[in-house]
Structure formats: C-alpha cells, structure tokens
Design an enzyme around this catalytic site. Sequence first.
Site, PDB file in Angstrom:
ATOM      1  N   GLN A 100       0.395   4.555 -14.807  1.00 39.45           N
ATOM      2  CA  GLN A 100      -0.713   5.419 -13.916  1.00 39.45           C
ATOM      3  C   GLN A 100      -0.299   6.844 -13.971  1.00 39.45           C
ATOM      4  O   GLN A 100       1.154   7.148 -14.266  1.00 39.45           O
ATOM      5  CB  GLN A 100      -0.504   4.813 -12.705  1.00 39.45           C
ATOM      6  CG  GLN A 100       0.687   4.708 -11.868  1.00 39.45           C
ATOM      7  CD  GLN A 100       0.607   3.471 -10.701  1.00 39.45           C
ATOM      8  OE1 GLN A 100      -0.241   3.278 -10.228  1.00 39.45           O
ATOM      9  NE2 GLN A 100       1.926   2.875 -10.797  1.00 39.45           N
ATOM     10  N   TYR A 139       2.095   1.892   8.235  1.00 39.32           N
ATOM     11  CA  TYR A 139       1.664   0.925   7.129  1.00 39.32           C
ATOM     12  C   TYR A 139       2.921  -0.124   7.000  1.00 39.32           C
ATOM     13  O   TYR A 139       3.007  -1.258   6.771  1.00 39.32           O
ATOM     14  CB  TYR A 139       1.346   1.510   6.058  1.00 39.32           C
ATOM     15  CG  TYR A 139       1.079   0.698   4.984  1.00 39.32           C
ATOM     16  CD1 TYR A 139       2.012   0.386   3.637  1.00 39.32           C
ATOM     17  CD2 TYR A 139       0.055  -0.089   4.530  1.00 39.32           C
ATOM     18  CE1 TYR A 139       1.918  -0.192   2.303  1.00 39.32           C
ATOM     19  CE2 TYR A 139      -0.373  -0.998   3.618  1.00 39.32           C
ATOM     20  CZ  TYR A 139       0.753  -1.017   2.635  1.00 39.32           C
ATOM     21  OH  TYR A 139       0.562  -1.812   1.602  1.00 39.32           O
ATOM     22  N   GLY A 164       4.474  -8.445 -11.133  1.00 36.00           N
ATOM     23  CA  GLY A 164       4.646  -9.520  -9.851  1.00 36.00           C
ATOM     24  C   GLY A 164       4.003 -11.022 -10.367  1.00 36.00           C
ATOM     25  O   GLY A 164       4.498 -11.842 -10.029  1.00 36.00           O
ATOM     26  N   ASP A 224       2.873  -5.479  -1.098  1.00 34.28           N
ATOM     27  CA  ASP A 224       2.229  -4.257  -0.890  1.00 34.28           C
ATOM     28  C   ASP A 224       2.055  -3.597  -2.092  1.00 34.28           C
ATOM     29  O   ASP A 224       2.649  -2.912  -2.805  1.00 34.28           O
ATOM     30  CB  ASP A 224       3.941  -3.437  -0.446  1.00 34.28           C
ATOM     31  CG  ASP A 224       3.699  -1.922  -0.238  1.00 34.28           C
ATOM     32  OD1 ASP A 224       4.721  -1.425  -0.052  1.00 34.28           O
ATOM     33  OD2 ASP A 224       2.431  -1.460  -0.280  1.00 34.28           O
ATOM     34  N   TYR A 257      -5.210   6.901   4.794  1.00 34.93           N
ATOM     35  CA  TYR A 257      -5.645   6.141   4.199  1.00 34.93           C
ATOM     36  C   TYR A 257      -7.355   6.399   4.453  1.00 34.93           C
ATOM     37  O   TYR A 257      -7.720   6.582   5.312  1.00 34.93           O
ATOM     38  CB  TYR A 257      -5.167   4.570   4.310  1.00 34.93           C
ATOM     39  CG  TYR A 257      -3.837   4.278   3.608  1.00 34.93           C
ATOM     40  CD1 TYR A 257      -3.386   5.206   2.726  1.00 34.93           C
ATOM     41  CD2 TYR A 257      -3.236   3.264   4.203  1.00 34.93           C
ATOM     42  CE1 TYR A 257      -1.950   4.843   2.183  1.00 34.93           C
ATOM     43  CE2 TYR A 257      -1.941   2.714   3.620  1.00 34.93           C
ATOM     44  CZ  TYR A 257      -1.563   3.576   2.600  1.00 34.93           C
ATOM     45  OH  TYR A 257      -0.201   3.294   2.230  1.00 34.93           O
TER      46      TYR A 257
HETATM   47  N1  LIG Z   1      -6.197   3.115  -0.541  1.00 35.48           N
HETATM   48  C1  LIG Z   1      -5.049   2.436   0.072  1.00 35.48           C
HETATM   49  C2  LIG Z   1      -3.676   2.496  -0.656  1.00 35.48           C
HETATM   50  C3  LIG Z   1      -2.800   1.572   0.039  1.00 35.48           C
HETATM   51  C4  LIG Z   1      -1.446   1.808  -0.921  1.00 35.48           C
HETATM   52  C5  LIG Z   1      -0.244   0.961  -0.190  1.00 35.48           C
HETATM   53  C6  LIG Z   1       1.096   1.092  -0.987  1.00 35.48           C
HETATM   54  N2  LIG Z   1       1.695   2.224  -1.595  1.00 35.48           N
HETATM   55  C7  LIG Z   1       2.216   2.125  -2.513  1.00 35.48           C
HETATM   56  C8  LIG Z   1       3.037   2.973  -3.078  1.00 35.48           C
HETATM   57  C9  LIG Z   1       4.208   2.441  -4.064  1.00 35.48           C
HETATM   58  C10 LIG Z   1       4.216   1.188  -4.180  1.00 35.48           C
HETATM   59  C11 LIG Z   1       3.423   0.176  -3.639  1.00 35.48           C
HETATM   60  C12 LIG Z   1       2.351   0.642  -2.865  1.00 35.48           C
HETATM   61  N3  LIG Z   1       1.607   0.148  -1.871  1.00 35.48           N
END
Ligand SMILES: NCCCCCc1nc2ccccc2[nH]1
Length: 293
Positions: free
Chosen positions: A34, A64, A141, A159, A228
């Site tokens: 990415q 979060y 994973g 996550d 978010y």
């Molecule tokens: N549009 C909502 C996105 C939520 C993202 C949550 C998140 N953010 C991250 C950053 C690095 C690795 C894992 C992650 N998981």
Amino acid sequence: ISNGWFSEISAMWPGEAHSLKVEKILFQGKSDYQNVIVFQSASYGKVLVLDGVIQVTERDECAYQEMITHLPLCSIPNPKKVLVIGGGDGGVLREVSRYSSVDQIDICEIDKMVVDVSKEFFPKLAVGFEDPRVNLNIGDGVAFLKNAQEGTYDAVIVDSSDPIGPAQELFEKPFFESVARALRPGGVVCTQAESIWLHMHIIEDIVSACRQVFKGSVDYAWTTVPTYPSGVIGFMLCSTEGPAVDFKKPVHHIDESTAETNTSKGPLKYYNPGIHSASFCLPSFAKRVIDAK
Ligand SMILES: NCCCCCc1nc2ccccc2[nH]1
C-alpha cells in the site's frame, strides 16, 4: 493533498470526505502492499494514512486502541495468551501489555513499512513493541492463523484496515473460522467492524458469518473516533462455545484509578467500565439488523 489540506476521499464513503489541515508531510512511501503517508496535522498531531485512508492520529487514537483492546480483555477473567492480527502501529500492543495476567502477546502484521514508520514517527504507539512478551511476525494473518495450534489463545484482536485493500480477507467467513479454531473454549475475538452510518450491509454480512462460526456470544459495540469516516467505528465481539461470556458486563474493571492504567504507557484516556457497557447500546436502525435472530 491540495492547498495544505488532506481530504479522505474514498469509494467506501461516496460523496463525503473528512479533511485535515496539513502542516508538514513527514514521510511518503510505497510498500509491497500500500501507499504510506505520515503528515503533521494542524489539529490532530501526526497522522498515518494508508492508500488514502486515515488509520491513526495522535490525538484520537486512544479511543480506538483502548476500546478494541479492553472490550474483549475486560470480558474474560484472566487473559494469558493474546494474538493481534494487523495493528502494526503498536497501539493495541501498548494496551494489551497493561494486563499482568498476560504472558504471551503474538502479533502478525503484513506490512513491515507500517511497523517501521510507527517506530519512527509514533513513539507513543510503538512503545507497545518494547514489551518482552511481544512476538512480532511480519506476514499474512490468514496464513498465521492456519499454522496456529488449535485452542491456543484466550483472545484475538483483529486490528485491520478496511475491507478494500490488503485486509479484505479479514472480513470473510473462512478467516473467522480460523480465528475460532485458534481460540480456547470461551475465548474471545474483537474485530474492527466499520461504521453503522456507512456500512450496515458490510456489518450485516459480518454478523451473519460470525453467528454461524462463533457459538458463544456475538455482539456489536461502537465508539467515537473523530477522524474515522462518519466519526464512529464499531467492533464485533464474539466468543467460542464454552464458559459463557457476557460482553456487556465487564468482569475485569480497569479505569483511571486501577494499577494497570498508571504504567509507563500513561493513563487510560478513553475506556472505562461505563463506556464499556454503553458501547453496546445501538440506534434502532442498527439494532434491527444486528440483533435480528
Ligand atoms: N476507515 C477506518 C480505518 C480503521 C483503521 C484501523 C487500523 N489502523 C491501523 C494502522 C496500522 C495497522 C493496523 C490498523 N488498523
């Protein structure tokens, strides 16, 4: 980024975009998976963006990271072995390491650049990697869970970023089946489960898959995260067949006063037992879909 603003434009939330004022771009790169950007925002501290989607900001990450970790871990009496899928920023590790009962924290993050960028620009998140109980695996994973021994973990925390991109498989039934196999009876899983304002159809599919796979409890909780999309994000909380788990009643109480919160990681800024219980209260349009038997 144009005339000093970053706008989070995506097909996952058509017709709307949250914008943050950019003070300075600190990193731009392309990993095997990415595009990665870090910028200093004017009002939310440093910001991590993956493929144009906001993942973490210094100002609101606490909401979060604390909720995705403490909703599952406060729902079981004595977490020992925890697995984190994704979470390469280290924030969830920081929160899991607050539990003295935990003796093993495995993490599987697919993108090494996320870990490296977090260690360089987000020290308050990457502090999680310093805990001696943490075993970092860089990889997929899905494969990690296929190789995991049955019934290993008390808790799994998924996550992930959003279903469009590298995390797509983490929202599908086969993955949930591999999570269930790796959990002990009465073990719990908590996954990033999008927004009730934006993704009710995705949530409906996830809930349906989870009800087929997890024969204990299946619940949905949500929290506020200003940066978010739609300002909220939810979590699937599921348990495997075995000792009953009632996610709405935390058996383990941590809040700003208990020992776990005044560790070197600083106090809890968001989670408390009241917020825990309240997070399972849903508006009717969501309740109708999620609680549908
Ligand atoms: N549009 C909502 C996105 C939520 C993202 C949550 C998140 N953010 C991250 C950053 C690095 C690795 C894992 C992650 N998981």
